[in-house]
Design an enzyme around this catalytic site. Structure first.
Site, PDB file in Angstrom:
ATOM      1  N   TYR A  18       0.493  -0.910   0.126  1.00 40.42           N
ATOM      2  CA  TYR A  18      -0.273  -0.551  -0.340  1.00 40.42           C
ATOM      3  C   TYR A  18       0.928   1.152   0.355  1.00 40.42           C
ATOM      4  O   TYR A  18       0.503   2.654  -0.762  1.00 40.42           O
ATOM      5  CB  TYR A  18      -0.807  -0.114   1.283  1.00 40.42           C
ATOM      6  CG  TYR A  18      -1.888   1.061   1.248  1.00 40.42           C
ATOM      7  CD1 TYR A  18      -3.192   1.044   1.001  1.00 40.42           C
ATOM      8  CD2 TYR A  18      -1.585   2.222   1.288  1.00 40.42           C
ATOM      9  CE1 TYR A  18      -4.239   2.508   0.278  1.00 40.42           C
ATOM     10  CE2 TYR A  18      -3.316   3.114   1.378  1.00 40.42           C
ATOM     11  CZ  TYR A  18      -3.871   3.270   1.115  1.00 40.42           C
ATOM     12  OH  TYR A  18      -4.453   3.944   1.438  1.00 40.42           O
ATOM     13  N   HIS A  22       1.284   4.207  -3.133  1.00 45.40           N
ATOM     14  CA  HIS A  22       1.063   5.347  -2.975  1.00 45.40           C
ATOM     15  C   HIS A  22       2.565   6.343  -3.158  1.00 45.40           C
ATOM     16  O   HIS A  22       2.239   7.398  -3.838  1.00 45.40           O
ATOM     17  CB  HIS A  22       0.332   5.585  -1.437  1.00 45.40           C
ATOM     18  CG  HIS A  22      -0.893   5.481  -1.442  1.00 45.40           C
ATOM     19  ND1 HIS A  22      -1.345   4.063  -1.401  1.00 45.40           N
ATOM     20  CD2 HIS A  22      -2.167   5.672  -2.160  1.00 45.40           C
ATOM     21  CE1 HIS A  22      -3.172   3.996  -1.332  1.00 45.40           C
ATOM     22  NE2 HIS A  22      -3.117   5.581  -1.952  1.00 45.40           N
ATOM     23  N   TYR A  41      -4.018  15.975   0.973  1.00 46.32           N
ATOM     24  CA  TYR A  41      -5.043  13.568   1.520  1.00 46.32           C
ATOM     25  C   TYR A  41      -3.514  13.252   2.276  1.00 46.32           C
ATOM     26  O   TYR A  41      -2.577  13.282   1.578  1.00 46.32           O
ATOM     27  CB  TYR A  41      -4.909  13.496  -0.380  1.00 46.32           C
ATOM     28  CG  TYR A  41      -5.903  12.325  -0.107  1.00 46.32           C
ATOM     29  CD1 TYR A  41      -5.836  11.792   0.858  1.00 46.32           C
ATOM     30  CD2 TYR A  41      -5.863  11.835  -1.347  1.00 46.32           C
ATOM     31  CE1 TYR A  41      -6.581  10.828   0.821  1.00 46.32           C
ATOM     32  CE2 TYR A  41      -7.194  10.800  -1.537  1.00 46.32           C
ATOM     33  CZ  TYR A  41      -7.148   9.987  -0.489  1.00 46.32           C
ATOM     34  OH  TYR A  41      -7.946   9.025  -0.669  1.00 46.32           O
ATOM     35  N   TRP A  76      -7.164   2.735 -10.722  1.00 45.84           N
ATOM     36  CA  TRP A  76      -6.495   3.053 -10.011  1.00 45.84           C
ATOM     37  C   TRP A  76      -6.922   1.677  -9.137  1.00 45.84           C
ATOM     38  O   TRP A  76      -6.508   1.379  -7.402  1.00 45.84           O
ATOM     39  CB  TRP A  76      -6.732   4.169  -9.352  1.00 45.84           C
ATOM     40  CG  TRP A  76      -6.123   4.438  -8.013  1.00 45.84           C
ATOM     41  CD1 TRP A  76      -6.462   4.661  -6.320  1.00 45.84           C
ATOM     42  CD2 TRP A  76      -4.366   4.326  -7.104  1.00 45.84           C
ATOM     43  NE1 TRP A  76      -5.431   4.422  -5.634  1.00 45.84           N
ATOM     44  CE2 TRP A  76      -4.536   3.978  -6.607  1.00 45.84           C
ATOM     45  CE3 TRP A  76      -3.351   4.803  -7.809  1.00 45.84           C
ATOM     46  CZ2 TRP A  76      -3.162   4.693  -5.931  1.00 45.84           C
ATOM     47  CZ3 TRP A  76      -2.166   4.555  -7.536  1.00 45.84           C
ATOM     48  CH2 TRP A  76      -1.978   4.393  -6.449  1.00 45.84           C
ATOM     49  N   TRP A  77      -8.632   2.168  -8.564  1.00 44.11           N
ATOM     50  CA  TRP A  77      -9.239   1.258  -8.237  1.00 44.11           C
ATOM     51  C   TRP A  77      -8.674  -0.417  -8.576  1.00 44.11           C
ATOM     52  O   TRP A  77      -8.621  -0.758  -7.200  1.00 44.11           O
ATOM     53  CB  TRP A  77     -11.296   1.115  -7.646  1.00 44.11           C
ATOM     54  CG  TRP A  77     -11.231   2.782  -7.520  1.00 44.11           C
ATOM     55  CD1 TRP A  77     -10.206   3.408  -6.332  1.00 44.11           C
ATOM     56  CD2 TRP A  77     -12.323   2.980  -7.367  1.00 44.11           C
ATOM     57  NE1 TRP A  77     -11.872   4.545  -6.040  1.00 44.11           N
ATOM     58  CE2 TRP A  77     -12.722   4.035  -6.863  1.00 44.11           C
ATOM     59  CE3 TRP A  77     -14.123   2.454  -8.361  1.00 44.11           C
ATOM     60  CZ2 TRP A  77     -13.937   5.117  -6.639  1.00 44.11           C
ATOM     61  CZ3 TRP A  77     -15.152   3.581  -8.167  1.00 44.11           C
ATOM     62  CH2 TRP A  77     -14.715   4.924  -7.709  1.00 44.11           C
TER      63      TRP A  77
END
Length: 104
Positions: A18, A22, A41, A76-77
């Site tokens: 993860y 990112h 964010y 992206w999902w």
């Protein structure tokens, strides 16, 4: 400017994947978020529960959660679906959180 927060769930053992994904955030996704008013964010991980806590500063009425129809977001999902809890359309299962305290 509004502040939005929500939580998601990371699959066990996927912290490093993860973080890596990112840290290598696609430039086109970053640009899309900024163009849609997301100026900050942050995502935090509670390793004990695998809960991800996300926080955004957004100008306007929306946030990243309102970009579901965008092909970049859908891509992206799909890219993230193997390491976190997702809905049938690959969107992260995301639960909005109510702000109960703010100190500027």
């Amino acid at each position: 400017m509004q502040r939005l927060a929500f939580k998601m769930k990371l699959n066990k053992g996927q912290k490093e994947a993860y973080k890596k994904r990112h840290n290598e955030l696609w430039p086109e996704l970053k640009q899309l978020l900024k163009e849609n008013g997301v100026s900050e964010y942050s995502i935090f991980l509670d390793e004990e529960t695998s809960t991800l806590f996300a926080f955004q500063k957004v100008s306007g009425d929306g946030g990243s959660q309102d970009l579901a129809d965008n092909p970049i977001v859908q891509k992206w999902w799909a890219f993230m679906a193997d390491i976190m809890e997702v809905n049938p359309d690959n969107s992260p299962i995301s639960i909005p959180l109510e702000e109960v305290f703010y100190m500027p």
